[in-house]
Design a protein around this motif. Structure first.
Motif, PDB file in Angstrom:
ATOM      1  N   LEU A  66     -15.877 -19.041  21.962  1.00  0.00           N
ATOM      2  CA  LEU A  66     -15.006 -19.769  21.679  1.00  0.00           C
ATOM      3  C   LEU A  66     -14.782 -20.255  20.515  1.00  0.00           C
ATOM      4  O   LEU A  66     -13.548 -20.388  19.669  1.00  0.00           O
ATOM      5  CB  LEU A  66     -13.654 -20.267  22.096  1.00  0.00           C
ATOM      6  N   GLU A  67     -16.013 -20.737  20.244  1.00  0.00           N
ATOM      7  CA  GLU A  67     -16.124 -22.458  19.565  1.00  0.00           C
ATOM      8  C   GLU A  67     -16.641 -21.140  17.975  1.00  0.00           C
ATOM      9  O   GLU A  67     -15.746 -21.884  17.577  1.00  0.00           O
ATOM     10  CB  GLU A  67     -18.126 -22.476  19.763  1.00  0.00           C
ATOM     11  N   GLY A  68     -17.029 -19.712  17.321  1.00  0.00           N
ATOM     12  CA  GLY A  68     -16.754 -19.767  16.208  1.00  0.00           C
ATOM     13  C   GLY A  68     -15.328 -19.393  15.742  1.00  0.00           C
ATOM     14  O   GLY A  68     -15.031 -19.988  14.780  1.00  0.00           O
ATOM     15  N   MET A  75     -14.250 -14.175  14.530  1.00  0.00           N
ATOM     16  CA  MET A  75     -14.809 -13.320  15.830  1.00  0.00           C
ATOM     17  C   MET A  75     -15.417 -12.200  15.060  1.00  0.00           C
ATOM     18  O   MET A  75     -15.243 -11.946  14.667  1.00  0.00           O
ATOM     19  CB  MET A  75     -12.939 -13.290  16.302  1.00  0.00           C
ATOM     20  N   THR A  76     -16.128 -11.033  17.010  1.00  0.00           N
ATOM     21  CA  THR A  76     -16.895 -10.373  16.865  1.00  0.00           C
ATOM     22  C   THR A  76     -15.642  -8.982  16.853  1.00  0.00           C
ATOM     23  O   THR A  76     -14.976  -9.350  17.194  1.00  0.00           O
ATOM     24  CB  THR A  76     -17.586 -10.114  17.660  1.00  0.00           C
ATOM     25  N   LEU A  77     -16.095  -8.454  16.121  1.00  0.00           N
ATOM     26  CA  LEU A  77     -15.245  -6.971  17.156  1.00  0.00           C
ATOM     27  C   LEU A  77     -14.855  -6.478  17.858  1.00  0.00           C
ATOM     28  O   LEU A  77     -13.871  -6.463  18.151  1.00  0.00           O
ATOM     29  CB  LEU A  77     -15.966  -5.517  15.676  1.00  0.00           C
ATOM     30  N   THR A 124     -14.663 -11.403  10.565  1.00  0.00           N
ATOM     31  CA  THR A 124     -14.930 -10.444  12.043  1.00  0.00           C
ATOM     32  C   THR A 124     -16.549 -10.635  11.366  1.00  0.00           C
ATOM     33  O   THR A 124     -17.194 -10.517   9.952  1.00  0.00           O
ATOM     34  CB  THR A 124     -15.526  -8.847  11.244  1.00  0.00           C
ATOM     35  N   VAL A 125     -17.522 -11.306  12.166  1.00  0.00           N
ATOM     36  CA  VAL A 125     -18.805 -11.249  12.806  1.00  0.00           C
ATOM     37  C   VAL A 125     -19.454 -10.313  13.203  1.00  0.00           C
ATOM     38  O   VAL A 125     -18.871 -10.487  13.942  1.00  0.00           O
ATOM     39  CB  VAL A 125     -18.764 -12.889  12.614  1.00  0.00           C
ATOM     40  N   GLY A 126     -20.865 -10.539  12.788  1.00  0.00           N
ATOM     41  CA  GLY A 126     -21.984  -9.957  13.993  1.00  0.00           C
ATOM     42  C   GLY A 126     -21.355  -9.116  14.577  1.00  0.00           C
ATOM     43  O   GLY A 126     -21.675  -8.342  15.617  1.00  0.00           O
TER      44      GLY A 126
END
Length: 126
Positions: A66-68, A75-77, A124-126
């Motif tokens: 949740l931190e991100g 959020m990640t995909l 969207t990250v990593g």
């Protein structure tokens, strides 16, 4: 923040613990959405107890899942798809059960908007 009366604080804490437990199960079982349940747990702890809120924010679950989102709106995909597909399943129930085309159109608009929002407003990250 509103001051929540004591009996309701206990209900928030219990709901937070239930959501947390289901969220932990969701880490292992892909049919249970981890991120929405942990967000619900965070909200319930925030409303129920400063101690539970502080404990949860320091936990590895919060930091990993949740931190991100909370700090950077990212959020990640996998997280996005988990939230979206769970919401789609919940929206599908009234969509299937109703005969009203107006209600179905409204529900379809909600689905389209949430996909738009998640993929244009949340990074969207990593």
């Amino acid at each position: 923040m509103d001051i929540v009366k004591k009996p309701f604080r206990l209900l928030f804490i219990l709901a937070g613990l239930l959501s947390l437990g289901l969220g932990i199960i969701g880490i292992v079982l892909p049919v249970i959405p981890t991120t929405p349940l942990l967000l619900l747990a965070s909200y319930c702890f925030m409303r129920g107890s400063k101690k539970f809120e502080a404990w949860f924010i320091e936990s590895w679950l919060y930091k990993k899942h949740l931190e991100g989102f909370v700090k950077k709106r990212e959020m990640t995909l996998k997280q996005k798809l988990s939230v979206l597909l769970f919401a789609d399943c919940m929206i599908a129930i009234p969509f299937i059960m109703t005969d009203s085309w107006a209600l179905r159109a409204g529900l379809a608009a909600v689905v389209l908007y949430k996909y738009y929002y998640f993929f244009t407003k949340i990074k969207t990250v990593g």
